[in-house]
Design an enzyme around this catalytic site. Sequence first.
Site, PDB file in Angstrom:
ATOM      1  N   HIS A  63      -9.348   2.693   0.447  1.00 16.26           N
ATOM      2  CA  HIS A  63      -9.737   1.620   1.558  1.00 16.26           C
ATOM      3  C   HIS A  63      -8.481   0.390   1.510  1.00 16.26           C
ATOM      4  O   HIS A  63      -7.470   0.469   0.594  1.00 16.26           O
ATOM      5  CB  HIS A  63     -11.058   0.885   1.472  1.00 16.26           C
ATOM      6  CG  HIS A  63     -11.170   0.127   0.264  1.00 16.26           C
ATOM      7  ND1 HIS A  63     -11.193   0.461  -0.987  1.00 16.26           N
ATOM      8  CD2 HIS A  63     -11.496  -1.265   0.221  1.00 16.26           C
ATOM      9  CE1 HIS A  63     -11.683  -0.423  -1.753  1.00 16.26           C
ATOM     10  NE2 HIS A  63     -11.704  -1.463  -1.090  1.00 16.26           N
ATOM     11  N   HIS A  65      -8.466  -2.852   1.391  1.00 15.43           N
ATOM     12  CA  HIS A  65      -8.590  -4.258   0.907  1.00 15.43           C
ATOM     13  C   HIS A  65      -7.410  -4.337  -0.276  1.00 15.43           C
ATOM     14  O   HIS A  65      -6.705  -3.568  -0.753  1.00 15.43           O
ATOM     15  CB  HIS A  65      -9.844  -4.556   0.176  1.00 15.43           C
ATOM     16  CG  HIS A  65     -10.906  -4.962   0.939  1.00 15.43           C
ATOM     17  ND1 HIS A  65     -12.426  -4.515   0.673  1.00 15.43           N
ATOM     18  CD2 HIS A  65     -11.052  -5.485   2.015  1.00 15.43           C
ATOM     19  CE1 HIS A  65     -13.103  -4.961   1.594  1.00 15.43           C
ATOM     20  NE2 HIS A  65     -12.369  -5.455   2.585  1.00 15.43           N
ATOM     21  N   ASP A  67      -6.629  -5.712  -3.029  1.00 11.88           N
ATOM     22  CA  ASP A  67      -6.635  -5.272  -4.526  1.00 11.88           C
ATOM     23  C   ASP A  67      -6.332  -3.546  -4.849  1.00 11.88           C
ATOM     24  O   ASP A  67      -6.593  -3.363  -5.776  1.00 11.88           O
ATOM     25  CB  ASP A  67      -7.924  -5.893  -4.966  1.00 11.88           C
ATOM     26  CG  ASP A  67      -9.331  -5.296  -4.738  1.00 11.88           C
ATOM     27  OD1 ASP A  67      -9.386  -5.032  -3.353  1.00 11.88           O
ATOM     28  OD2 ASP A  67     -10.313  -5.058  -5.230  1.00 11.88           O
ATOM     29  N   HIS A  68      -6.353  -2.946  -3.474  1.00 10.32           N
ATOM     30  CA  HIS A  68      -6.163  -1.562  -3.417  1.00 10.32           C
ATOM     31  C   HIS A  68      -5.108  -1.179  -2.924  1.00 10.32           C
ATOM     32  O   HIS A  68      -4.573   0.016  -3.420  1.00 10.32           O
ATOM     33  CB  HIS A  68      -7.312  -0.838  -3.063  1.00 10.32           C
ATOM     34  CG  HIS A  68      -8.715  -1.069  -3.594  1.00 10.32           C
ATOM     35  ND1 HIS A  68      -9.212   0.145  -4.529  1.00 10.32           N
ATOM     36  CD2 HIS A  68      -9.375  -2.090  -3.675  1.00 10.32           C
ATOM     37  CE1 HIS A  68     -10.451  -0.497  -5.008  1.00 10.32           C
ATOM     38  NE2 HIS A  68     -10.467  -1.659  -4.607  1.00 10.32           N
ATOM     39  N   HIS A 140     -19.043   0.580   2.711  1.00 10.11           N
ATOM     40  CA  HIS A 140     -18.464  -0.677   2.174  1.00 10.11           C
ATOM     41  C   HIS A 140     -18.191  -1.462   3.355  1.00 10.11           C
ATOM     42  O   HIS A 140     -18.521  -0.932   4.561  1.00 10.11           O
ATOM     43  CB  HIS A 140     -16.852  -0.441   1.731  1.00 10.11           C
ATOM     44  CG  HIS A 140     -16.441  -1.466   0.685  1.00 10.11           C
ATOM     45  ND1 HIS A 140     -17.077  -1.963  -0.016  1.00 10.11           N
ATOM     46  CD2 HIS A 140     -14.981  -1.966   0.808  1.00 10.11           C
ATOM     47  CE1 HIS A 140     -16.319  -3.053  -0.655  1.00 10.11           C
ATOM     48  NE2 HIS A 140     -15.213  -2.849  -0.046  1.00 10.11           N
ATOM     49  N   ASP A 211     -14.588   1.410  -3.305  1.00 14.64           N
ATOM     50  CA  ASP A 211     -15.534   0.661  -3.241  1.00 14.64           C
ATOM     51  C   ASP A 211     -16.775   0.734  -2.312  1.00 14.64           C
ATOM     52  O   ASP A 211     -16.448   1.557  -1.185  1.00 14.64           O
ATOM     53  CB  ASP A 211     -14.978  -0.757  -2.598  1.00 14.64           C
ATOM     54  CG  ASP A 211     -14.219  -1.422  -3.777  1.00 14.64           C
ATOM     55  OD1 ASP A 211     -13.662  -0.823  -4.597  1.00 14.64           O
ATOM     56  OD2 ASP A 211     -13.547  -2.437  -3.589  1.00 14.64           O
ATOM     57  N   HIS A 269     -13.728  -0.819 -11.835  1.00 16.17           N
ATOM     58  CA  HIS A 269     -13.474  -1.858 -10.796  1.00 16.17           C
ATOM     59  C   HIS A 269     -14.671  -2.926 -11.195  1.00 16.17           C
ATOM     60  O   HIS A 269     -15.629  -3.584 -10.569  1.00 16.17           O
ATOM     61  CB  HIS A 269     -14.114  -1.387  -9.257  1.00 16.17           C
ATOM     62  CG  HIS A 269     -13.727  -2.254  -8.247  1.00 16.17           C
ATOM     63  ND1 HIS A 269     -14.768  -3.509  -7.532  1.00 16.17           N
ATOM     64  CD2 HIS A 269     -12.501  -2.391  -7.439  1.00 16.17           C
ATOM     65  CE1 HIS A 269     -13.944  -3.746  -6.621  1.00 16.17           C
ATOM     66  NE2 HIS A 269     -12.841  -3.340  -6.487  1.00 16.17           N
TER      67      HIS A 269
END
Length: 312
Positions: A63, A65, A67-68, A140, A211, A269
């Site tokens: 996805h 976001h 942090d990915h 999510h 996530d 995570h």
Amino acid sequence: MDIFFLGTGAGVPAKPRNVTAIALKLLEERGAIWLFDCGEATQHQILHTSIKPRRIEKIFITHLHGDHIYGLPGLLSSRSFQGGESEVVVYGPKGLKEYIQISLAISQTYLKYPLSIVEIEQGTVFEDDEFKVEAELLEHGIPSYGYRVTEKDRPGTLLADKLLEDGIKPGPIYKKIKEKEPVELEDGRIIDPHHYIGPDQKGRVLAILGDTRKCEAAVRLADNADLLIHEATFSAGEEQLAYDYFHSTTTQAAEIAARANVSMLCLTHISSRYDRSDWRTLEKEAKELFPNTVISEDFKEIHIEAKKEQIH
């Protein structure tokens, strides 16, 4: 088939855990590495390993976001500077192409290798003679996918000792037998190739989820997998907090593993609210429901053994 964790934290980089990036090392199978997510500083983490960026063949993003994905432009750029010439294919949700193209264009980064970006939907996103990768939407705050990687069943090995025992000497005939072609010997005997080939080896299955809240899609993706990598952002007892923030707890991940009948569960995570002294507690919470559980750490490696059971 080895899983190497380059980053195992949630949200923001922290000293004990960098943000998410997981390498699937397929060096024996195809001489390549597949990357799942690419959080900030992934290329810095790689510097502390034996992983070669030029070996990275595919990148699967769960996805969008930060942090990915914040590590993607830097990794793609550095791979070019370091002499990578083979094609890289990046898979992920809608919007990924725009993110990569704008990042590279504004920074005037010109890659010396072909780059393909595939914006995925649910279903099969990649398949060849060796592997199949399927994706399904999880639950999510933004579209987040889980990936199921299936190694295809491998043909059995040629039983050379048995051939020699029966007086069949090495030569082109061995190739025909391995290809399961009936063969007539000089003495008139007809050879049934199936008598000289071991049983097919069942391929391994890996599920890597982005996530997500606890959901049915996770169970489907992980069905009978050899290894399930599931987020566990929060500890047991924080179910409401996990639900509110579209995440899972340690025990919820364990429940998914048990329902899906996986062989092994790995928690990742992990929120930075939990320091090193808490990690074993988090692992223990999941183990109470699913005993074969481990908690990930940066630079941890898990080997997925070839299946002992065989197809008859």
